[in-house]
Design a protein around this motif. Sequence first.
Motif, PDB file in Angstrom:
ATOM      1  N   THR A  74       0.947  -1.190   0.025  1.00  0.00           N
ATOM      2  CA  THR A  74      -0.104   0.236  -0.061  1.00  0.00           C
ATOM      3  C   THR A  74       0.948   1.299   0.076  1.00  0.00           C
ATOM      4  N   GLU A  75       0.248   2.326  -0.695  1.00  0.00           N
ATOM      5  CA  GLU A  75       0.957   3.726  -0.369  1.00  0.00           C
ATOM      6  C   GLU A  75       0.052   4.777   0.343  1.00  0.00           C
ATOM      7  N   ASN A  76      -1.105   4.258   0.845  1.00  0.00           N
ATOM      8  CA  ASN A  76      -2.266   4.935   1.341  1.00  0.00           C
ATOM      9  C   ASN A  76      -2.767   4.383   2.372  1.00  0.00           C
ATOM     10  N   LEU A  77      -2.019   4.264   3.610  1.00  0.00           N
ATOM     11  CA  LEU A  77      -2.569   3.499   4.969  1.00  0.00           C
ATOM     12  C   LEU A  77      -3.667   4.723   5.538  1.00  0.00           C
ATOM     13  N   ARG A 114      -5.686  -0.411   4.255  1.00  0.00           N
ATOM     14  CA  ARG A 114      -5.054  -0.096   2.965  1.00  0.00           C
ATOM     15  C   ARG A 114      -6.070   0.650   2.058  1.00  0.00           C
ATOM     16  N   ARG A 115      -6.070   1.891   2.151  1.00  0.00           N
ATOM     17  CA  ARG A 115      -7.353   2.589   1.361  1.00  0.00           C
ATOM     18  C   ARG A 115      -7.205   2.344  -0.116  1.00  0.00           C
ATOM     19  N   ASP A 116      -5.761   2.340  -0.782  1.00  0.00           N
ATOM     20  CA  ASP A 116      -5.726   2.153  -2.308  1.00  0.00           C
ATOM     21  C   ASP A 116      -6.187   0.852  -2.588  1.00  0.00           C
ATOM     22  N   LEU A 117      -5.869  -0.111  -1.762  1.00  0.00           N
ATOM     23  CA  LEU A 117      -6.364  -1.614  -2.091  1.00  0.00           C
ATOM     24  C   LEU A 117      -7.814  -1.824  -2.250  1.00  0.00           C
ATOM     25  N   LEU A 119     -10.147   0.522  -2.339  1.00  0.00           N
ATOM     26  CA  LEU A 119     -10.904   1.364  -3.311  1.00  0.00           C
ATOM     27  C   LEU A 119     -10.731   0.787  -4.668  1.00  0.00           C
ATOM     28  N   LYS A 120      -9.601  -0.105  -5.046  1.00  0.00           N
ATOM     29  CA  LYS A 120      -9.326  -0.791  -6.040  1.00  0.00           C
ATOM     30  C   LYS A 120     -10.505  -1.959  -6.088  1.00  0.00           C
ATOM     31  N   ALA A 121     -10.604  -2.760  -5.115  1.00  0.00           N
ATOM     32  CA  ALA A 121     -11.568  -3.747  -4.979  1.00  0.00           C
ATOM     33  C   ALA A 121     -13.059  -3.080  -4.939  1.00  0.00           C
ATOM     34  N   ARG A 122     -13.167  -2.007  -4.341  1.00  0.00           N
ATOM     35  CA  ARG A 122     -14.568  -1.477  -4.711  1.00  0.00           C
ATOM     36  C   ARG A 122     -14.925  -1.307  -6.030  1.00  0.00           C
ATOM     37  N   GLU A 123     -13.928  -0.468  -6.881  1.00  0.00           N
ATOM     38  CA  GLU A 123     -14.441  -0.447  -8.327  1.00  0.00           C
ATOM     39  C   GLU A 123     -14.604  -1.516  -8.951  1.00  0.00           C
ATOM     40  N   LYS A 124     -14.094  -2.491  -8.633  1.00  0.00           N
ATOM     41  CA  LYS A 124     -14.201  -3.901  -9.619  1.00  0.00           C
ATOM     42  C   LYS A 124     -15.282  -4.812  -8.760  1.00  0.00           C
ATOM     43  N   GLN A 125     -15.998  -4.198  -7.853  1.00  0.00           N
ATOM     44  CA  GLN A 125     -16.902  -5.025  -7.210  1.00  0.00           C
ATOM     45  C   GLN A 125     -16.267  -6.179  -6.480  1.00  0.00           C
ATOM     46  N   ARG A 126     -15.122  -6.172  -5.892  1.00  0.00           N
ATOM     47  CA  ARG A 126     -14.534  -7.404  -5.258  1.00  0.00           C
ATOM     48  C   ARG A 126     -14.683  -7.180  -3.574  1.00  0.00           C
ATOM     49  N   PRO A 127     -14.452  -8.288  -3.050  1.00  0.00           N
ATOM     50  CA  PRO A 127     -14.304  -8.148  -1.517  1.00  0.00           C
ATOM     51  C   PRO A 127     -13.107  -7.127  -0.999  1.00  0.00           C
ATOM     52  N   TRP A 128     -13.211  -6.872  -0.022  1.00  0.00           N
ATOM     53  CA  TRP A 128     -12.122  -5.648   0.564  1.00  0.00           C
ATOM     54  C   TRP A 128     -11.213  -6.233   1.183  1.00  0.00           C
ATOM     55  N   THR A 199     -17.996  -0.780  15.280  1.00  0.00           N
ATOM     56  CA  THR A 199     -19.268  -0.120  14.941  1.00  0.00           C
ATOM     57  C   THR A 199     -19.183   1.066  13.685  1.00  0.00           C
ATOM     58  N   GLY A 200     -18.102   1.429  13.364  1.00  0.00           N
ATOM     59  CA  GLY A 200     -17.758   2.336  12.214  1.00  0.00           C
ATOM     60  C   GLY A 200     -17.207   3.479  12.634  1.00  0.00           C
ATOM     61  N   THR A 201     -16.800   4.408  11.608  1.00  0.00           N
ATOM     62  CA  THR A 201     -16.175   5.522  11.746  1.00  0.00           C
ATOM     63  C   THR A 201     -16.745   6.793  11.310  1.00  0.00           C
ATOM     64  N   PRO A 202     -16.284   7.827  12.198  1.00  0.00           N
ATOM     65  CA  PRO A 202     -16.882   9.129  11.772  1.00  0.00           C
ATOM     66  C   PRO A 202     -16.080   9.756  10.449  1.00  0.00           C
ATOM     67  N   ALA A 203     -16.562  10.936   9.938  1.00  0.00           N
ATOM     68  CA  ALA A 203     -15.836  11.686   8.755  1.00  0.00           C
ATOM     69  C   ALA A 203     -14.400  11.964   9.516  1.00  0.00           C
ATOM     70  N   GLY A 204     -13.680  12.310   8.277  1.00  0.00           N
ATOM     71  CA  GLY A 204     -12.045  12.796   8.863  1.00  0.00           C
ATOM     72  C   GLY A 204     -11.228  11.683   8.723  1.00  0.00           C
ATOM     73  N   VAL A 205     -11.171  10.889   8.040  1.00  0.00           N
ATOM     74  CA  VAL A 205     -10.184   9.483   7.978  1.00  0.00           C
ATOM     75  C   VAL A 205      -9.254  10.204   7.006  1.00  0.00           C
ATOM     76  N   GLY A 206      -8.135   9.605   6.957  1.00  0.00           N
ATOM     77  CA  GLY A 206      -6.953  10.067   6.196  1.00  0.00           C
ATOM     78  C   GLY A 206      -5.718   9.439   6.491  1.00  0.00           C
ATOM     79  N   PRO A 207      -4.567   9.475   5.470  1.00  0.00           N
ATOM     80  CA  PRO A 207      -3.522   8.868   5.780  1.00  0.00           C
ATOM     81  C   PRO A 207      -2.479   9.064   6.542  1.00  0.00           C
ATOM     82  N   VAL A 208      -1.774   8.290   7.009  1.00  0.00           N
ATOM     83  CA  VAL A 208      -0.640   8.263   7.986  1.00  0.00           C
ATOM     84  C   VAL A 208       0.778   7.961   7.442  1.00  0.00           C
ATOM     85  N   GLU A 209       1.844   8.306   7.892  1.00  0.00           N
ATOM     86  CA  GLU A 209       3.058   7.703   7.287  1.00  0.00           C
ATOM     87  C   GLU A 209       3.980   7.320   8.426  1.00  0.00           C
ATOM     88  N   PRO A 210       4.965   6.710   7.985  1.00  0.00           N
ATOM     89  CA  PRO A 210       6.011   6.358   9.232  1.00  0.00           C
ATOM     90  C   PRO A 210       6.402   7.372   9.853  1.00  0.00           C
TER      91      PRO A 210
END
Length: 232
Positions: A74-77, A114-117, A119-128, A199-210
């Motif tokens: 991933t490049e988008n954790l 791993r958000r990039d993975l 979203l790729k799965a979602r676009e192809k209607q595949r499991p997450w 139970t789910g997450t509120p708005a404001g999600v985003g990436p982190v780095e080492p």
Amino acid sequence: MTDFLFEPPATPGVPVAGEAALYPVGRIFCVGRNYAAHAAEMGVEADREAPFYFTKSPSAFLASGATLPYPPGTENLHYEMELALAIGAPAFRVSAADAPAAIYAYGCALDMTRRDLQLKAREKQRPWDLGKDVEGSAVFAPMTRAAELGEIGPQRIHLSVNGEIRQDARLSDLIHSVPEIVADLSKFYHLRPGDLIMTGTPAGVGPVEPGDRIEGGVDGLAPISLAIGPAE
């Protein structure tokens, strides 16, 4: 005594305030898009008819305060701050009114994604699975017995990265309430002690780095923290 060809993995456990023993981690169920504002930021409609779920395996468990190596592939954790609940009594086809009796404890949790993975799965209607069921991606803080937290609703849920607030909401913003989630999930599974539900997450999600440090909390519960380390 049963012999195995290989040593089976140890059962991870979550501390519970006031208890010497740990709560055993079995199945981890996660509710998707359970805050309207988060669904909107992800570019999708919130499903108000019923909750929907994905799962994480026990190998995804990580205790609060640990360092998570930046995951491979991933490049988008992303971080996702959540209220988690622990089942303490068998529940199968229970009503929302009876569901609270099955809840043993509540705690803070992080769903690292791993958000990039995803979203790729979602676009192809595949499991997450590649995006969500990641080693070390289900982070749990010590839990508090349900009776000590009281009614779910007014509590603030929040998360910061390096001291900067990124997520800030109330549990009353949940689309599907905690009792509704337990009741609905019990239509499809025999819930039992060891089952954890995020139970789910509120708005404001985003990436982190080492090098980043995540800290989060829910009013009345032990806080949660996680450091992001370099990739292995």
